[in-house]
Design an enzyme around this catalytic site. Structure first.
Site, mmCIF file in Angstrom:
data_model
loop_
_atom_site.group_PDB
_atom_site.id
_atom_site.type_symbol
_atom_site.label_atom_id
_atom_site.label_comp_id
_atom_site.label_asym_id
_atom_site.label_seq_id
_atom_site.Cartn_x
_atom_site.Cartn_y
_atom_site.Cartn_z
ATOM 1 N N GLY A 1 0.818 -1.430 -0.066
ATOM 2 C CA GLY A 1 -0.065 -0.069 -0.017
ATOM 3 C C GLY A 1 0.786 1.423 0.183
ATOM 4 N N ASP B 1 -4.703 1.231 10.835
ATOM 5 C CA ASP B 1 -6.254 0.713 11.215
ATOM 6 C C ASP B 1 -6.411 0.218 12.724
ATOM 7 O OD1 ASP B 1 -8.803 -0.176 11.038
ATOM 8 O OD2 ASP B 1 -8.439 -1.357 9.101
ATOM 9 N N THR B 2 -6.252 -1.096 12.965
ATOM 10 C CA THR B 2 -5.995 -1.563 14.252
ATOM 11 C C THR B 2 -4.803 -1.284 14.774
ATOM 12 O OG1 THR B 2 -5.059 -3.665 13.660
ATOM 13 C CG2 THR B 2 -7.483 -3.544 13.514
ATOM 14 N N GLY B 3 -3.508 -1.076 13.915
ATOM 15 C CA GLY B 3 -2.557 -0.742 14.606
ATOM 16 C C GLY B 3 -1.405 -2.047 14.948
ATOM 17 N N ASP C 1 -6.066 -0.423 -1.697
ATOM 18 C CA ASP C 1 -6.883 -1.514 -2.577
ATOM 19 C C ASP C 1 -7.984 -2.153 -1.905
ATOM 20 O OD1 ASP C 1 -5.258 -3.108 -0.677
ATOM 21 O OD2 ASP C 1 -5.818 -4.640 -2.029
HETATM 22 C C1 PRP Z 1 -2.933 -2.688 5.224
HETATM 23 C C2 PRP Z 1 -1.919 -1.268 5.462
HETATM 24 C C3 PRP Z 1 -1.107 -1.761 6.741
HETATM 25 C C4 PRP Z 1 -2.285 -2.611 7.288
HETATM 26 C C5 PRP Z 1 -2.900 -1.707 8.402
HETATM 27 O O1 PRP Z 1 -2.162 -3.724 4.513
HETATM 28 O O2 PRP Z 1 -1.307 -1.301 4.381
HETATM 29 O O3 PRP Z 1 0.072 -2.283 6.212
HETATM 30 O O4 PRP Z 1 -3.164 -2.960 6.664
HETATM 31 O O5 PRP Z 1 -3.795 -2.467 9.299
HETATM 32 P P1 PRP Z 1 -3.715 -2.626 10.683
HETATM 33 O O6 PRP Z 1 -3.442 -1.082 11.460
HETATM 34 O O7 PRP Z 1 -5.017 -2.999 11.144
HETATM 35 O O8 PRP Z 1 -2.606 -3.729 11.140
HETATM 36 P P2 PRP Z 1 -2.760 -4.796 3.747
HETATM 37 O O9 PRP Z 1 -2.677 -6.006 4.697
HETATM 38 O O10 PRP Z 1 -4.308 -4.540 3.305
HETATM 39 O O11 PRP Z 1 -1.730 -5.129 2.543
HETATM 40 P P3 PRP Z 1 -1.322 -4.259 1.342
HETATM 41 O O12 PRP Z 1 -0.681 -3.145 1.831
HETATM 42 O O13 PRP Z 1 -0.431 -5.073 0.467
HETATM 43 O O14 PRP Z 1 -2.567 -3.925 0.542
#
Ligand code: PRP
Length: 188
Positions: A53, A111-113, A167
């Site tokens: 991301g 998001d959740t951290g 995404d």
């Molecule tokens: C998303 C984002 C962060 C994570 C945050 O990655 O890029 O790395 O989630 O979420 P959290 O705070 O709840 O841990 P994702 O797993 O969607 O992968 P991507 O970046 O490859 O799309």
């Protein structure tokens, strides 16, 4: 990307291109001021982008920095896509040895951290000179673990957002704005 498919999937634009550009310039300026005395090389600044991301945000921030820096990446994934399990999996580690360097983790969203918490623990153990975080979006309403964000783009409400690197099922990452996804897309 096919325009019809996009307009059919996006509920509304949450953060437009001009607003993103202005905020990214401001963040890059703050980072450049804070690391003004750091030299390139063995003890230099390393930006660690979290794949996938963060690739768009990192590219924009890095190109606006006025201080020397290295660029590296790390790839992580949550065990349960979409559902927060709190478990983070390392897919690909970063390559630069960060011991004795200044590390700036670059994330698209907190998001959740759990992911940032994992990253901060992982990099702290590698004994960098300093460790900071630069995050484009934060959803405070979703937080389960408290994490420190040193440079933040925007706080957003708890809606599914895509674009600017983010995404849904690997789609919409290259939209130039942050859009809220229609419920029918993520519930189908
Ligand atoms: C998303 C984002 C962060 C994570 C945050 O990655 O890029 O790395 O989630 O979420 P959290 O705070 O709840 O841990 P994702 O797993 O969607 O992968 P991507 O970046 O490859 O799309």
């Amino acid at each position: 990307m096919e325009e019809d498919a996009v307009s059919d999937a996006i509920e509304r634009v949450l953060i437009d291109e001009a607003t993103i550009d202005a905020r990214v310039r401001k963040l890059a300026s703050e980072i450049s001021d804070d690391y003004a005395d750091v030299q390139y090389g063995e003890s230099g600044l390393v930006l660690v982008g979290v794949l996938k991301g963060a690739f768009v945000f990192l590219a924009d921030v890095a190109r606006r920095l006025t201080v020397p820096h290295h660029v590296d990446f790390i790839a992580l994934s949550s065990y349960n896509q979409g559902e927060s399990s709190g478990e983070v999996r390392l897919i690909m580690d970063s390559r630069i040895n960060v011991a004795d360097r200044h590390v700036l983790i670059v994330e698209d969203i907190v998001d959740t951290g759990h992911t940032l918490d994992y990253l901060q623990r992982t990099f702290r153990a590698r004994q960098p000179v300093s460790l900071r975080t630069c995050v484009f979006l934060s959803k405070p309403a979703r937080r389960e673990v408290q994490v420190t964000i040193d440079y933040l783009g925007f706080e957003i409400p708890d809606v599914w957002v895509v674009g600017y690197g983010l995404d849904f099922a690997d789609r919409y990452r290259t939209l130039p704005y942050i859009g809220a996804l229609k419920e029918k897309i993520y519930k189908s």
